[in-house]
Design an enzyme around this catalytic site. Structure first.
Site, mmCIF file in Angstrom:
data_model
loop_
_atom_site.group_PDB
_atom_site.id
_atom_site.type_symbol
_atom_site.label_atom_id
_atom_site.label_comp_id
_atom_site.label_asym_id
_atom_site.label_seq_id
_atom_site.Cartn_x
_atom_site.Cartn_y
_atom_site.Cartn_z
ATOM 1 N N GLU A 113 0.826 -1.204 0.000
ATOM 2 C CA GLU A 113 0.000 0.000 0.000
ATOM 3 C C GLU A 113 0.866 1.263 0.000
ATOM 4 O O GLU A 113 0.560 2.236 -0.689
ATOM 5 C CB GLU A 113 -0.934 -0.023 1.211
ATOM 6 C CG GLU A 113 -2.191 0.806 1.023
ATOM 7 C CD GLU A 113 -3.283 0.403 2.022
ATOM 8 O OE1 GLU A 113 -4.128 -0.423 1.644
ATOM 9 O OE2 GLU A 113 -3.292 0.902 3.145
ATOM 10 N N GLU A 172 2.112 1.675 -3.396
ATOM 11 C CA GLU A 172 1.028 2.116 -4.283
ATOM 12 C C GLU A 172 0.793 3.618 -4.113
ATOM 13 O O GLU A 172 0.624 4.352 -5.093
ATOM 14 C CB GLU A 172 -0.259 1.331 -3.980
ATOM 15 C CG GLU A 172 -1.396 1.655 -4.959
ATOM 16 C CD GLU A 172 -2.726 0.992 -4.573
ATOM 17 O OE1 GLU A 172 -2.767 0.209 -3.610
ATOM 18 O OE2 GLU A 172 -3.722 1.286 -5.263
ATOM 19 N N CYS A 226 -8.878 -2.183 3.720
ATOM 20 C CA CYS A 226 -8.794 -3.343 4.619
ATOM 21 C C CYS A 226 -10.143 -3.745 5.187
ATOM 22 O O CYS A 226 -10.311 -4.848 5.662
ATOM 23 C CB CYS A 226 -7.897 -3.044 5.811
ATOM 24 S SG CYS A 226 -6.286 -2.482 5.341
ATOM 25 N N SER A 250 -7.422 1.876 -2.645
ATOM 26 C CA SER A 250 -6.211 1.097 -2.887
ATOM 27 C C SER A 250 -6.630 -0.252 -3.467
ATOM 28 O O SER A 250 -7.647 -0.814 -3.076
ATOM 29 C CB SER A 250 -5.474 0.883 -1.567
ATOM 30 O OG SER A 250 -4.599 -0.210 -1.670
ATOM 31 N N LYS A 265 -15.994 -9.808 7.278
ATOM 32 C CA LYS A 265 -14.927 -10.660 6.742
ATOM 33 C C LYS A 265 -15.495 -11.952 6.177
ATOM 34 O O LYS A 265 -14.927 -12.547 5.276
ATOM 35 C CB LYS A 265 -13.887 -10.954 7.821
ATOM 36 C CG LYS A 265 -13.026 -9.759 8.187
ATOM 37 C CD LYS A 265 -11.910 -9.538 7.166
ATOM 38 C CE LYS A 265 -11.238 -8.194 7.351
ATOM 39 N NZ LYS A 265 -10.391 -7.826 6.212
ATOM 40 N N GLU A 292 -16.541 -10.931 2.850
ATOM 41 C CA GLU A 292 -15.376 -10.673 1.998
ATOM 42 C C GLU A 292 -14.792 -11.977 1.446
ATOM 43 O O GLU A 292 -14.460 -12.068 0.264
ATOM 44 C CB GLU A 292 -14.292 -9.933 2.805
ATOM 45 C CG GLU A 292 -13.065 -9.561 1.986
ATOM 46 C CD GLU A 292 -11.955 -8.946 2.841
ATOM 47 O OE1 GLU A 292 -11.720 -9.434 3.955
ATOM 48 O OE2 GLU A 292 -11.328 -7.988 2.378
ATOM 49 N N GLU A 344 -14.071 -12.250 -6.414
ATOM 50 C CA GLU A 344 -12.691 -11.863 -6.757
ATOM 51 C C GLU A 344 -11.681 -12.558 -5.853
ATOM 52 O O GLU A 344 -10.486 -12.551 -6.142
ATOM 53 C CB GLU A 344 -12.473 -10.350 -6.597
ATOM 54 C CG GLU A 344 -13.507 -9.435 -7.228
ATOM 55 C CD GLU A 344 -14.647 -9.176 -6.279
ATOM 56 O OE1 GLU A 344 -14.470 -8.417 -5.313
ATOM 57 O OE2 GLU A 344 -15.738 -9.749 -6.489
ATOM 58 N N CYS A 399 -11.242 -1.948 14.144
ATOM 59 C CA CYS A 399 -11.538 -3.379 14.305
ATOM 60 C C CYS A 399 -11.738 -3.780 15.765
ATOM 61 O O CYS A 399 -12.461 -4.732 16.046
ATOM 62 C CB CYS A 399 -10.420 -4.215 13.720
ATOM 63 S SG CYS A 399 -10.057 -3.765 12.020
#
Lengths: 576, 165
Positions: free
Chosen positions: A279, A282, A299, A319, A358, A361, A366, A503
């Site tokens: 990151e 990037e 994230c 990102s 999560k 996710e 993908e 989190c």
């Protein structure tokens, strides 16, 4: 604040003039039962369990919303009050399934506790019961509206704190239902799966999707090599499941996971360090090559889904880095599989997350390669607590053990991912050194720490001003995105976490949660950072080794294939 | 690449009513507390509250769709399903009840082949349950649209219903 005197249960007490009767009573050491009231949410006085008598007022008042007045005389423990509270709870129970013994919230249910506390020993009412189907369409959260007591906490958290606006009151009277539009399944709405509703729900009406049995099945399958990764925020909260206060319990957590039978116990922090390196590069690439700025962190999967539904035009700001969870899965089934001489399909990756999103996710299309998913199962901190219980593990008595190598090696920069501002701080620790080429000594960035909803900082890096912002809670993220959409946000880098506090306050964390608990977990996170010998991601020796022997260089071909992802534009009100 | 919205986004039915809706939204969206009048006018326009119309209102008012839906399902005056051209309200009040209104309602249901609260497939009739319409002197009584029909017998029903095309 002006102080006034009120008399509660015969005792004079000084309280702030803007206090409610409830807070005044708490200051006097009197515990008034509450159900719909939740610290940090707008009080509504919906359930009336907190009823008290105020002299001169004809009917009982809801103490959570009733303001104190100078000289007010309040009684919290009269026959009238006790009867009213008992009747109110009995009426709730008359329309509530008596399935406590098999309920997800058995032993951890506020309705159970209150029924006991106010002395309900029988339910004198019987009548028609609501009949609603369970909603299991979301991979993250299960709704069981028959258990709902209509307290409205989830409605407030979903609308006011997260500005997602999925859950609302529908219909009227006996038919009232807290649900998405047209009582659609959560899975077909623009619900972001953050699970904050499951955190505030006092009963078992909204819970995380329980995937414990799937993990047991994998653990007992001799053909599978089962590895587990655990997120930073889990280690500072898992102790709460066993009555301990929030503190760093990494060693016990590792020992417990090993006792459950995992073949390797790894750390999501390893790929958090990796995320930072990818990151940070990037970000530099974007700054140097006129890429889309500000760049925003990726994230937090609830945040990703929120942006996809609400601000699809802003997706190029995200990102392209996968989250640490997904980077871990992708590497476990490539890098680690190669090392171990295993086929990707022989490896089963479990992650322990503070997060319900999560679970969603891990199921995104993908997040798989050649039909093999990166991460096979995701458990929340709460579910892990239940697994320990089932396995008869006495958490408090576990010894401290170390993570396995190589994917268990990490730095302090990775641990702080668990608190709002942590990803930003970790990225700065690396980016500043990469830009200046000099060692950074002052590595604690206090401006981006803490529970404040939106934090900003401007840093001087090698003569260039770098402007950053950090938001936690999606209503705060929305404020930043509105600015960005209007062209009024000249930041270079923005960190967004879906849940209040980051989190550590995630939708899968132990209950109950309030400001104090969030602060304690946050303190523990920064303690864990200070306890580690290495505190910058790019100093992680295992990550260096990974680049040397497998990935090549940051943003290289292999990274692109395994560690980066793309996003999807989604309609505002539903799922595609 | 992300300009505009994605393929699965809002595609409004090609219908002049939605142009009129856009005008109404312009009129109401800046006004505080205008949601209910907005919904009433929308219902006047479409005969009910279609989902795409509620979505347009949510966008213009910048509130969640769930909020609009919550209001629309709270009040008995709003309908989420298309209704018939003619709304039949057979009074079920006490006076009508003792003079046989249940037989009147049964006959209407039988003639139209639908239950109370439902609409015929050709959208000609909707039967709406109603407690009392305040015309006890004419019991048993019913209203079709704005017209009152009193002192009913089941035998009269088919002839009355046929009058409403």
């Amino acid at each position: 604040m002006d102080m006034i005197t009120v008399k509660i249960d015969g005792k004079d007490i000084q309280v702030p003039a803007d206090a409610t009767v409830l807070t005044a009573a708490q200051m006097a050491g009197i515990d008034i039962p509450t159900l719909c009231y939740y610290p940090g949410l707008r009080p509504e006085g919906a359930c009336r369990v907190c009823a008290v008598e105020v002299e001169g007022v004809k009917s009982l008042v809801a103490s959570c919303v009733y303001p104190v007045t100078p000289g007010a005389v309040i009684h919290t423990n009269t026959p009238r009050v006790r009867n009213a509270r008992r009747t109110i709870v009995e009426l709730m129970l008359a329309n509530h399934p008596n399935s406590c013994l098999t309920c997800e919230r058995n032993n951890n249910c506020e309705l159970q506790q209150i029924a006991f506390k106010v002395g309900v020993r029988k339910v004198s009412f019987s009548g028609e019961r609501r009949e609603w189907l369970k909603d299991e369409t979301s991979p993250s959260v299960v709704r069981d509206p028959e258990k709902c007591i209509l307290c409205g906490r989830c409605v407030k958290v979903c609308n006011d704190i997260q500005s997602a606006g999925i859950l609302n009151y529908n219909n009227r009277g006996f038919d009232t239902l807290v649900a998405p539009v047209l009582n659609r399944g959560l899975g077909s709405t623009s619900c972001v799966a953050c699970g904050q509703c499951s955190v505030v729900c006092p009963v078992g009406a909204i819970t995380e999707k329980n995937d414990v049995d799937e993990v047991w099945r994998a653990l007992s399958d001799p053909k599978l090599h089962v590895v587990v990764q655990t997120a930073p925020a889990v280690r500072v909260a898992i102790g709460e499941e066993f009555g301990l206060t929030s503190s760093v319990e990494t060693g016990k957590l590792v020992a417990g996971l090993r006792r459950l039978g995992f073949d390797r116990v790894f750390d999501t922090d390893f790929t958090a360090d990796l995320t930072i390196i990818e990151e940070a590069h990037e970000l530099l690439h974007r700054i140097q090559n006129g890429g889309t700025l500000p760049m925003i962190t990726s994230c937090s999967p609830g945040w990703i889904k929120f942006l996809e539904h609400n601000y699809p035009a802003l997706l190029p700001h995200l990102s392209t880095c996968k989250s640490p969870q997904q980077m871990f899965g992708a590497l476990a089934k490539s890098y680690y599989a190669d090392k171990m001489g295993l086929k990707p399909e022989e490896i089963y990756v479990v992650s322990i997350m503070p997060c319900t999103a999560k679970k969603y996710e891990a199921k995104r299309p993908e997040m798989s390669r050649d039909g093999i998913v990166d991460v096979d199962a995701v458990l929340t901190t709460r579910e892990l607590g239940r697994m320990f219980e089932e396995a008869g593990i006495d958490f408090a008595k576990l010894p401290d053990e170390e993570f396995d190598e190589p994917m268990g090696i990490s730095t302090g920069a990775a641990v702080i991912f668990g608190a709002s501002g942590g990803v930003m701080e970790a990225a700065l620790r690396t980016a500043v050194e990469v830009i200046t080429g000099k060692e950074l000594h002052d590595i604690e960035f206090a401006q981006v720490r803490g529970l404040e909803g939106i934090k900003e900082a401007t840093l001087d890096v090698a003569g260039q001003k770098v402007k950053v912002a950090v938001a936690n809670g999606l209503a705060n993220a929305r404020k930043l995105m509105d600015l960005l959409a209007a062209g009024q946000a000249d930041y270079h880098f923005i960190e967004i976490m879906s849940c209040p506090g980051g989190c550590i306050g995630g939708g899968g964390q132990p209950l109950p949660v309030d400001m104090e608990v969030r602060l304690a977990r946050m303190k523990a996170i920064y303690q864990a950072d200070r306890d580690l010998p290495l505190r910058k991601s790019h100093e992680n020796p295992a990550v260096k080794e990974l680049y040397k022997t497998f990935l090549g260089k940051p943003l290289g071909h292999k990274s692109h294939e395994l560690l980066h992802t793309s996003y999807t534009c989604r309609p505002l009100f539903k799922e595609c | 690449m992300f300009e505009g919205a994605c393929a699965c986004a809002q595609q409004l039915p090609n219908n002049g009513d939605y142009d009129r809706l856009a005008e109404l939204l312009n009129k109401y969206k800046q006004q505080k507390g205008a949601l209910i009048p907005m919904l009433q006018e929308t219902q006047k326009l479409f005969g009910y509250l279609p989902e795409p119309a509620m979505e347009q209102i949510a966008r213009a008012f910048a509130v969640p769709l769930g909020h609009i839906y919550g209001v629309a399902t709270f009040y008995a005056q709003f309908y989420l399903e298309p209704r018939g051209r003619h709304v039949i309200r057979v009074c079920q009040g006490t006076a009508c009840h003792v003079r046989g209104s249940s037989k009147i309602l049964d006959r209407v249901k039988q003639e139209l082949g639908i239950n109370a609260g439902e609409t015929t497939k050709d959208f000609r009739y909707t039967i709406e349950p109603v407690a009392c319409i305040g015309a006890c002197g004419l019991a048993p009584v019913m209203m079709i649209n704005e017209n009152t029909h009193g002192r009913l017998t089941p035998e009269m029903m088919s002839k009355i219903l046929l009058k409403y095309e």
